[in-house]
Every structure is written in C-alpha cells, then in structure tokens.
Scaffold this motif. Structure first.
Motif, PDB file in Angstrom:
ATOM      1  N   THR A  96       0.824  -1.209   0.000  1.00  0.00           N
ATOM      2  CA  THR A  96       0.000   0.000   0.000  1.00  0.00           C
ATOM      3  C   THR A  96       0.861   1.263   0.000  1.00  0.00           C
ATOM      4  O   THR A  96       0.372   2.349  -0.347  1.00  0.00           O
ATOM      5  CB  THR A  96      -0.925   0.025   1.226  1.00  0.00           C
ATOM      6  N   ASN A 100       3.166   4.314  -4.035  1.00  0.00           N
ATOM      7  CA  ASN A 100       2.115   5.265  -3.691  1.00  0.00           C
ATOM      8  C   ASN A 100       2.656   6.380  -2.811  1.00  0.00           C
ATOM      9  O   ASN A 100       2.593   7.558  -3.166  1.00  0.00           O
ATOM     10  CB  ASN A 100       0.966   4.531  -2.987  1.00  0.00           C
ATOM     11  N   HIS A 130      -3.207   1.636  -7.257  1.00  0.00           N
ATOM     12  CA  HIS A 130      -3.540   2.393  -6.043  1.00  0.00           C
ATOM     13  C   HIS A 130      -4.793   3.252  -6.187  1.00  0.00           C
ATOM     14  O   HIS A 130      -5.203   3.899  -5.220  1.00  0.00           O
ATOM     15  CB  HIS A 130      -2.353   3.283  -5.649  1.00  0.00           C
TER      16      HIS A 130
END
Length: 396
Positions: A96, A100, A130
């Motif tokens: 994650t 990003n 993302h």
C-alpha cells in the motif's frame, strides 16, 4: 547522523526517518554486515545524496527502507514514514506504500520494465494499483506522465514496447512510473549509470521535473559526485556499510572532515583546474564486510591513521560545537580537525605512474606554471548542468 545522538523522529515536517538501521546477511563464512548504523531524516522537497564505493551499503539501505530485502536478511533499527514504523510490516501492508507513498527508481531500466508489455500499459498499471479509476483515465495519465518527462510524441509512444525506446528514454519511463501517484519520497538508485553526459542531463532534468510535480523528498544514490553537487541539499558518505560523514553540500565539498571523503573528491575531474595533473587515487580496497577490522575500517587506506584508529572505531560526531543540530556537519574520524582545509594531494601519496611524470608536467607551452585553482577542495565547479538537448536523435 550519529547513532548515539538520539533519533530525529518526532519532528513534524519529517517524511522519512531512518534511525540506526542495521542489515546483516548470514552466509556459510559468517554474517555479512552490509549496513551498520545508518541514520538520516528527510524533509519534504529535500534531496539527500548518498555516495560511496560499490559495496558500501548504499543500495541495501534503500532496499531495507522499501522492504525489498530477502527474508534471510536480519534487519534492525527503525524506518519511519511520517509516524508509521515500516520495519516489521507485512508485504501486503508495504504494497500500500510502495509506488504510492514511497517510490523507487532502479538503476537498470531494462530489468525494471517488462519487455512483453507496452510502456503505456505499465504506466497505467502503476496508477491502477492504487486508484480505482477507469482504464481510459489511467491511459490519459500515462500519456501525461510521458509528456512530463519529455518523451517525444507521448500519444504514440504510449503504445510502444520498451525495446523501441533508447536507454535514456527507458530510464525516463521508469522515472514517470515512480511519479505516477505523486509519492512523498522518491528513492533514485544510480539513475544515471551507464548513460552518456547528454542523456544523463536529460534524465536529471526528468528527476527535477518529477520532484517539482510531486513535491517529494528524494534519496539520490550515485557514484557521480558531480551529480550530487548539482542535485542534492545534503550528502551522506558511506564506507564499509557505515556513514562516515554527513552534512550540507557546501560542508562536504568545501570542507570535508573525513579522509575518505577527501579522497573521493580528489578522484573527481575539475573543469576549473588550469594546470595539468593526475587525479588523486585512494589506493587499496574496502575491507571484507564479513571480517571487519577492530577499529576504523578505513585505517589500512588512510594517510592519517594512528594506533587509536586500529583499536577504536570513531563515532559520527559534530565537527564543531555549532554543528550539533540534527542537520549539522558530522564526521566519523579521530583526526577530523587535521583534515580541514587540506587538498587531496596533501594527504594521499602519488602512484608509481605519477612518480614517473616529467618534471615539467603541469606547465603550459611557455614553461610558465599555471595558476592554482581557487580553494583547497573547491570541487563543486564540476559542470553538472549540461543543458537540455533535443530528443530528435532518440526518436525512431
């Protein structure tokens, strides 16, 4: 920064804090101490240059930050992105963040890009990973990114494969992928390796554009001290897996306080030097990271080494009392004061090739000695602003 001076974490404007990072790799011959106590912090928009010889731990440090080391690696210390500790996160949790919030530019674009997918597909994939947006919008973003890094005819290039791009253009595509999601931190691992100076200038322009577009802080890993001089705000010098000097660019280039740093600067050609002369080499090789010496690892190659250097490794400490702040100039040398204001040739011995030079080597055609370059270690005069060349030679 010194590993015993306290963590700089907790400062509100810090986006990345690395504190006492250590990485070991177990082998049949013993543990490889690849990184030994690296600490630094990054503020928004700041560029930190990390320099050192091959094997000094530069890339391993960044791989540890990205969570890309093999499971056999033993990592300790702290890596914090804003207020979140990254060490110990699962691979899914790191996914994650990668690409990003923290993006990485690898040094070999041919292995970074998948040869069987079109460039536009790979750019759009970085966005779609993302963001839940239509594919058409992701494609439009891919074209926009290619335009940002000065790829000619981006609406046509987006449908081409990596092998249809030149080496410099592929590297700019990798930069475009890194900036796709406007990350807070960009790690560039030797982005100009194996590129000629004109293409190197284009890649550096793309890096600057990426930083302007995203407002990201950047870690720039390179062997090229000229690139660091033109790009970085602060410089971290590594040797044998450990930081040996850190400070502002002016501190490192004009007033180095570590013999190793001085030797690196002496190996750099200077465009302002009017007299002929050879570069000053650092003779010898870095030590084995499996069997490190007891004291300072630079001792066998150091012209200032004394008995204390063989028994006690120096800490990274402020060079002056007024440099004690977290961003101050620090050096890991027992004799840092003796290094001040020296030229590389003052400390490092000449090679056998230098000894055989004719007596008038360094004089002009009239026999008159050329003027000395200004400043003892004024090597930031290396020309790193090559200008922006047209891409016409790179078009197919």
């Amino acid at each position: 920064m010194s590993t015993n001076s306290g963590s700089p974490a907790g400062l509100s404007d810090t986006v990345l804090t690395v504190d006492n990072l250590t990485v070991d790799f177990p082998t049949p011959d013993g543990a490889v101490h690849a990184v030994r106590g690296v600490s630094y912090r990054l503020n928004p928009g700041e560029v930190l240059g990390i320099v050192g010889e091959s094997g000094s731990g530069k890339s391993v440090t960044s791989m540890a930050v990205m969570g890309l080391l093999p499971k056999t690696a033993k990592v300790s210390g702290s890596v914090r992105f804003r207020d979140r500790e990254l060490l110990g996160l699962s691979d899914n949790e790191m996914k994650t963040l990668r690409g990003n919030k923290i993006a990485m530019i690898f040094q070999d674009p041919m292995t970074s890009l998948n040869p069987v997918y079109k460039v536009g597909h790979q750019l759009a994939e970085a966005v779609l990973a993302h963001h839940d947006i239509p594919k058409a919008k992701a494609r439009a973003r891919a074209i926009e990114l290619l335009e940002m890094v000065d790829i000619p005819q981006p609406d046509r290039r987006v449908d081409q494969y990596p092998h249809e791009f030149s080496g410099g253009m592929r590297q700019r595509v990798v930069i475009a992928i890194a900036m796709a999601n406007n990350p807070d931190v960009i790690i560039a691992d030797e982005p100009t390796t194996a590129l000629d100076v004109t293409v190197q200038a284009q890649v550096l322009d793309s890096l600057r554009a990426a930083q302007r577009e995203t407002g990201a802080a950047m870690v720039l890993i390179t062997h090229d001290l000229g690139v660091v001089a033109g790009q970085a705000d602060r410089v971290l010098v590594m040797y044998a897996g450990k930081p040996v000097e850190i400070g502002g660019v002016d501190d490192i280039y004009y007033n180095p306080r570590m013999p190793y740093t001085l030797g690196l600067l002496g190996s750099l050609p200077r465009l302002d030097q009017r007299e002929a002369g050879r570069l000053t080499p650092i003779q010898g090789s870095p030590p084995s990271l499996v069997n490190l010496p007891l004291g300072c690892p630079f001792t066998p190659r150091c012209p200032l080494a004394q008995d204390v250097c063989e028994t006690r490794e120096p800490d990274l400490e402020p060079v002056d009392a007024d440099e004690a702040g977290p961003d101050g100039h620090r050096s890991a040398c027992h004799f840092k004061d003796r290094v001040a204001r020296h030229r590389p040739a003052d400390l490092f011995d000449e090679t056998s090739a230098d000894a055989e030079l004719p007596g008038d080597f360094g004089s002009d055609s009239t026999g008159e000695e050329q003027a000395e370059p200004h400043g003892p270690t004024d090597v930031r005069s290396v020309n790193t602003d090559f200008g922006t060349e047209s891409d016409r030679d790179e078009q197919l």
